[in-house]
Design a protein around this motif. Sequence first.
Motif, mmCIF file in Angstrom:
data_model
loop_
_atom_site.group_PDB
_atom_site.id
_atom_site.type_symbol
_atom_site.label_atom_id
_atom_site.label_comp_id
_atom_site.label_asym_id
_atom_site.label_seq_id
_atom_site.Cartn_x
_atom_site.Cartn_y
_atom_site.Cartn_z
ATOM 1 N N HIS A 92 -24.460 79.326 59.931
ATOM 2 C CA HIS A 92 -23.802 78.356 59.066
ATOM 3 C C HIS A 92 -22.294 78.267 59.291
ATOM 4 O O HIS A 92 -21.677 77.258 58.948
ATOM 5 N N ASP A 135 -22.469 80.934 50.122
ATOM 6 C CA ASP A 135 -21.546 81.169 51.240
ATOM 7 C C ASP A 135 -20.102 80.958 50.794
ATOM 8 O O ASP A 135 -19.277 80.412 51.536
ATOM 9 N N ASP A 142 -28.561 74.858 50.543
ATOM 10 C CA ASP A 142 -28.528 76.265 50.940
ATOM 11 C C ASP A 142 -29.084 77.111 49.796
ATOM 12 O O ASP A 142 -28.844 76.818 48.620
ATOM 13 N N ASP A 196 -28.760 74.247 55.433
ATOM 14 C CA ASP A 196 -29.180 75.605 55.787
ATOM 15 C C ASP A 196 -30.680 75.673 55.493
ATOM 16 O O ASP A 196 -31.120 75.516 54.350
HETATM 17 MN MN LIG Z 1 -25.713 79.223 54.555
#
Ligand SMILES: [Mn+2]
Lengths: 297, 297, 297, 297, 297, 297
Positions: B114, B139, B135, B216
């Motif tokens: 990512h 993150d 996702d 993702d």
């Molecule tokens: Mn990710």
Amino acid sequence: MGVLDLLTQETIGFACLPKANSAWILLGIPFDSTTTYKPGTRFAPDSVRSASCNLEFYSLLTGLILEDDRINDLGNLVLPPGEVEKSLRIIEDAVRELRGLYPDALTIFIGGEHLITYPIVKAFDKTIDTLVVFDAHLDLRSEYLSSKYNHATFLRRIVEELDLNVLHIGSRAYSKDELDYVKSSGLKVLNILESKDLEAVGKEFENLGRTYVSLDIDVIDPAYAPGVGNPEPLGMDPLTLLKVVKKIFESNNKVIGFDLVEVNPLVDVNDVTSALAGKIILEVMAMDKAFRNTKWL
Amino acid sequence: MGVLDLLTQETIGFACLPKANSAWILLGIPFDSTTTYKPGTRFAPDSVRSASCNLEFYSLLTGLILEDDRINDLGNLVLPPGEVEKSLRIIEDAVRELRGLYPDALTIFIGGEHLITYPIVKAFDKTIDTLVVFDAHLDLRSEYLSSKYNHATFLRRIVEELDLNVLHIGSRAYSKDELDYVKSSGLKVLNILESKDLEAVGKEFENLGRTYVSLDIDVIDPAYAPGVGNPEPLGMDPLTLLKVVKKIFESNNKVIGFDLVEVNPLVDVNDVTSALAGKIILEVMAMDKAFRNTKWL
Amino acid sequence: MGVLDLLTQETIGFACLPKANSAWILLGIPFDSTTTYKPGTRFAPDSVRSASCNLEFYSLLTGLILEDDRINDLGNLVLPPGEVEKSLRIIEDAVRELRGLYPDALTIFIGGEHLITYPIVKAFDKTIDTLVVFDAHLDLRSEYLSSKYNHATFLRRIVEELDLNVLHIGSRAYSKDELDYVKSSGLKVLNILESKDLEAVGKEFENLGRTYVSLDIDVIDPAYAPGVGNPEPLGMDPLTLLKVVKKIFESNNKVIGFDLVEVNPLVDVNDVTSALAGKIILEVMAMDKAFRNTKWL
Amino acid sequence: MGVLDLLTQETIGFACLPKANSAWILLGIPFDSTTTYKPGTRFAPDSVRSASCNLEFYSLLTGLILEDDRINDLGNLVLPPGEVEKSLRIIEDAVRELRGLYPDALTIFIGGEHLITYPIVKAFDKTIDTLVVFDAHLDLRSEYLSSKYNHATFLRRIVEELDLNVLHIGSRAYSKDELDYVKSSGLKVLNILESKDLEAVGKEFENLGRTYVSLDIDVIDPAYAPGVGNPEPLGMDPLTLLKVVKKIFESNNKVIGFDLVEVNPLVDVNDVTSALAGKIILEVMAMDKAFRNTKWL
Amino acid sequence: MGVLDLLTQETIGFACLPKANSAWILLGIPFDSTTTYKPGTRFAPDSVRSASCNLEFYSLLTGLILEDDRINDLGNLVLPPGEVEKSLRIIEDAVRELRGLYPDALTIFIGGEHLITYPIVKAFDKTIDTLVVFDAHLDLRSEYLSSKYNHATFLRRIVEELDLNVLHIGSRAYSKDELDYVKSSGLKVLNILESKDLEAVGKEFENLGRTYVSLDIDVIDPAYAPGVGNPEPLGMDPLTLLKVVKKIFESNNKVIGFDLVEVNPLVDVNDVTSALAGKIILEVMAMDKAFRNTKWL
Amino acid sequence: MGVLDLLTQETIGFACLPKANSAWILLGIPFDSTTTYKPGTRFAPDSVRSASCNLEFYSLLTGLILEDDRINDLGNLVLPPGEVEKSLRIIEDAVRELRGLYPDALTIFIGGEHLITYPIVKAFDKTIDTLVVFDAHLDLRSEYLSSKYNHATFLRRIVEELDLNVLHIGSRAYSKDELDYVKSSGLKVLNILESKDLEAVGKEFENLGRTYVSLDIDVIDPAYAPGVGNPEPLGMDPLTLLKVVKKIFESNNKVIGFDLVEVNPLVDVNDVTSALAGKIILEVMAMDKAFRNTKWL
Ligand SMILES: [Mn+2]
Ligand SMILES: [Mn+2]
Ligand SMILES: [Mn+2]
Ligand SMILES: [Mn+2]
Ligand SMILES: [Mn+2]
Ligand SMILES: [Mn+2]
Ligand SMILES: [Mn+2]
Ligand SMILES: [Mn+2]
Ligand SMILES: [Mn+2]
Ligand SMILES: [Mn+2]
Ligand SMILES: [Mn+2]
Ligand SMILES: [Mn+2]
């Protein structure tokens, strides 16, 4: 020194959480001596611990974060290979000792095969009002291949020998013998189709009292939990399962024990079943934390 | 000669489609140097291309067939092993060059991990109004294991350094640090439970403007996408995901970039995750075709 | 507190041996950031430790039994994901500290990729007279894909930057660049065909002085060690390898460091490569014990 | 002696059920000679039989238990390797003979690839009113890679050569050629989105007459059935599929033949696809038993 | 346009070598329609090409480096699925055309199953004096499961239909039918025990004339080459095999064709069999280069 | 009816040989209840039978072909899950009955774990003069994890309780306890290094008398036999093993029983260990046939 000291092997802590005194006690029971199909659940306690190290500590079901929490992970029991009777006795002794040491904790067990629930529940010595079992199978055979104590008969033994209520959820695979027994015994069984109706299931959860929850991972569909000895199609999805489990905690009950059994890392894929098992345990810990102080017990 | 010529390796075309000038540019970015758990996403660009050769070109979401279409598949970037900073610079330069060469194309990237979204989005040079991220994870860590630029921090870097709106969809695994940051920063986050409500999600998609979508693959449940570095239970199903993505295209927005990251062929099963990734890209191409001329931009 | 305290993660002890002060220090270095083909050697330290728990402690090469021995297993270094330069510095600092703390111990490292040998050897600060490398490859490229410090160049860096003798054994895969360099530099290289001649190899081992042995597991044939990033056919068999290694210990040399690198558990079969790696380390420990007191150093 | 005697190989009985005269005839057809992607469906008959031995005999859809039932499992056809034409003839002859011997039985076939449905249906000699096909793909190409008779064209051959109604359910992957053909031919196709609407599908099932059901396991989502040659995302879940199948039995139709094709044990995970296939066959047997006597035929 | 243009699919070049005019022609023949046990050799041409990209270009047997060489890799034949007769004709036509275009080249084929050697050798139109076969099996059955042309009979067909000498090396698995045929026909067969005696084998290689070498990878022990349809224990090790092959090139013969068949990537481990196959082809190319100009032909 | 009738489950015949009266009796014993590391040997009898169907019937060691031979394959014992004591009794009773029924046959057993050799040998009731064991391990512990009867102690129990000579071949992994016992008891043990000297081993085989051979497949190197619970490096190669076994048959001994244990199909690769086990059994049958009439007994 007690049984636990003598017969326990240290491991990394569950989910790499720091080990310390805690409201949660964890014990791994790597026992799979009576497995009839694909063996390997003995590796689950370590595999679930290690896969959980890569999970975050947020609980979707409660909104809590357990990042600063601790767990009292006692490691794994050491059991004599191939000695079922002796092993069951060791498990029972260890759990009784553990209950004596930590009477107020939520005790969590990672199996191993489903037979371990028999000595565990026995060791709770009548402090359990209701045993809630999640399982694709009933495990209610009167005996199996001439053996009386194994993964396919454990619940029959509990019903026959112990004095507690049983509530069975998520089943979809019965033998005739088992189905007959259910009918004659009046055992409460919600099959997989009935188990998905959250409201109906919720009604069954009123006033369970002191509750022990036993979760055979094969209650979940093999799509989500392929790493099991005996994958049984048409199972529950993990979110529904967690919502059902949450209802137990939300209702007017006190969960005093929990086991997660039958994860088999030897036949898993990318450890997804171990990761799912770890997630379930984390959510159960969060549920316990969220609802602990709302109880009358 | 530009960066792209110097640092690109030819491959078979995505889905075995003929390579030619097209409204779709594809670039593989086999970068996974900061992966902390199971590495291997470097193999995804080739694996997704090849698994897609066995898919049909019908799009279920739009009813279009892409069989006679072309794709401008530029191959994969060649990156210096173990040199993160240099690699990020190469990615950024290549994407900027690519944007210069094909300003009107929908540029599609296959990762890799990512972190690649960071240099890509940077190279779009303020032409992005909204970044939509799908996702399981946020993150958004401020740093991770003493490293500032990696797969677990990339979105924090984007939010801190670049000037664009972020809409995050499908999450279910947070660290405390991340959750605090979300609260203080006012970032828009729809968690997995909220993400399944198509209507509610649709409302968030009104007037995103020029939009970059970063997907993702672990936003999807491991049952459908087991081949990922970090399988996170309780995810979205692929059809719901595609319906949500379609809403972005249907609404009054212009999607100018799209990446699909974190597929890990090394731990996949029968290449099902690669096939699913290929299907998603095909559907995105079809959505772009279906709604392209309805835009004000 | 030193680097080791700050950046080390505790693990189970190698081969489940009790951890205690000992003539053997072990450190896991889960670094694989520059791997160009199949990554995953980061999992080797734990996998080798755990597979070794099922080995017996008898050494076939020396006749010793290590059952009552101890090992000072310090655990694994914690390294910042994707930061090669910083990681190499941490490794070097940690090894230097370790050498200061245990100057008389045999220090054993489990990689990780082969690049770790570069900072390790650097940290030995000219106390190494000879570096003996076992490897299918020379790792002598001047640079690789524009990167100067990686698994394919590490030995070139050592030869260029450090002042020690190098003896290379078991190679069978060269690039032209490497072969030219070997010729021009006069480096001593015994290829795989020459390496099997125990007597000839033995001659090379006279008077190596203080010796560091670096063992890339791919020197062994993929039949015996399939779990490697880059399986290279026509390799050595494990017994021949151990006999060659034993000759180093038997001769008039003092082995002060040893590393075993490039085991990749992600692509292994039934953990046989991890088990073999564990066996090699056990035999090396036994050789050290058997010949330790016969040295002039 | 007939074809069946000459060309059949004995196996263990399906689900380890005792072999005996029965309303159910089973024949394994391990034919996969025209597979274009991942081959291996030849192993499905044995793999499905053996995985089914670990299933219980309770049918969730009907509430029946088949534990005391019998099955007439004739074993597997033996086919000449690589001889497609001859193999199709043998299959056709064997099925015709079988229909002559057991005119009132429900004949069940386990493939092998989907092309086997062509000779089977042919051998039913106009006794089929409607062919219901469950498949992710249409298999309606006019030819494929210069070959006229293969897994991708079989249904086109049936439509062109035989006189029966076709109802196609669950598709989501079309070529342009196939889509054009569907439009021009007026074939009834319910795509995957339409197939999940139980009520609408049920309407299509009124008055199918004598019905043959052909089930390509890839109609199910790869999450539940990963072990297939060509995993196609966005598929049906097993419970919905069984509910749809049940509607065929419940309605005023008579199911006279059933095949389950395209299971590929070589690329499966923990045999979950074989177990699912076995479960579907058990449920089909139970449905047949439950509704058999309610028919006008 | 010839058959080759019409029926060839482009691929990456073998070992990622640049494609250009060269003394070596390569053609992939992904044919496995008559395989009786585990199928999947159709994937070998691409798998061997790709695994070879990670090998170095040094040849251990000759000391040459092929790094600056080129290869004329024509890609893979496209064959109609399930049509054996048509496929054999296409292979034969393509090889004949190829021989016409490149009469002086060493033509190398990657299978696919062993049956491909039949049409290839036929297409050489009596320019072959001796066919040398390396194989664990004789493939000399007169027919197999009622089929005359398949992997188990191909050599019988060649012996019966074509006029050339056959030398068979490395066998260890015979049917009675085959053994009888060997005795009656006087075919030269060196079994695996005899094949390891380099000197004795060398004697057989004097004056083979224009030679075609066919190498069934299962001649090698499954320890080194596990990825085969039918692993047969007690095989040759790769170094001995290469030394034997080298003797053919060293002696007074001219090798004009070479095929490597029966690699099955679907059942391989970490692609070690594909890597070994690639290594063998590289060594064969090097042997050809080393000894080419020493020939009388 | 005897134990064998009551407790045996029918299977396909070994190597698909026709079942009939024969000089060879085969019994599968799927017992693995005391396994301490990776379980799964319970699947070996069926896996070895089925992998052997793809072997030819030629014996390399004797030159015989067994194609027209028969085998009396009695199927597998059915044992109560988790009941070790009862299982051992059933095995002993079954073998005793079998010996009574077929006193002149060579009885062959496929395990299962090594503990089965204990009840088998007991049931031979002093008709065995010498027990020859091939094993990487000694299995001579006095007890293991508080259990007296398991795979790691079985040979100690035999030596202590029964009156026969023991010759142990191929070992390379000892505990201190075992090594001490070997020294004090005077047991004849040829370690792996000594076992490869055919002449020396041959000398030990003179006058063994009535001999039972027990072969733990892990005596072979994991390169050749990866599918075992506990892979131990530095093992024997299969051809050497067979030559050693042949020496037993050639010498003046009579082999009356043979078992092959510890194959674990759950962790194998492409079934190569099962195929190797099948090959060994076929060679043993051929050796028995070749030398049967040369005996004085
Ligand atoms: Mn990710
Ligand atoms: Mn259960
Ligand atoms: Mn269960
Ligand atoms: Mn993620
Ligand atoms: Mn190296
Ligand atoms: Mn190397
Ligand atoms: Mn189909
Ligand atoms: Mn299909
Ligand atoms: Mn062959
Ligand atoms: Mn062969
Ligand atoms: Mn043993
Ligand atoms: Mn052993």
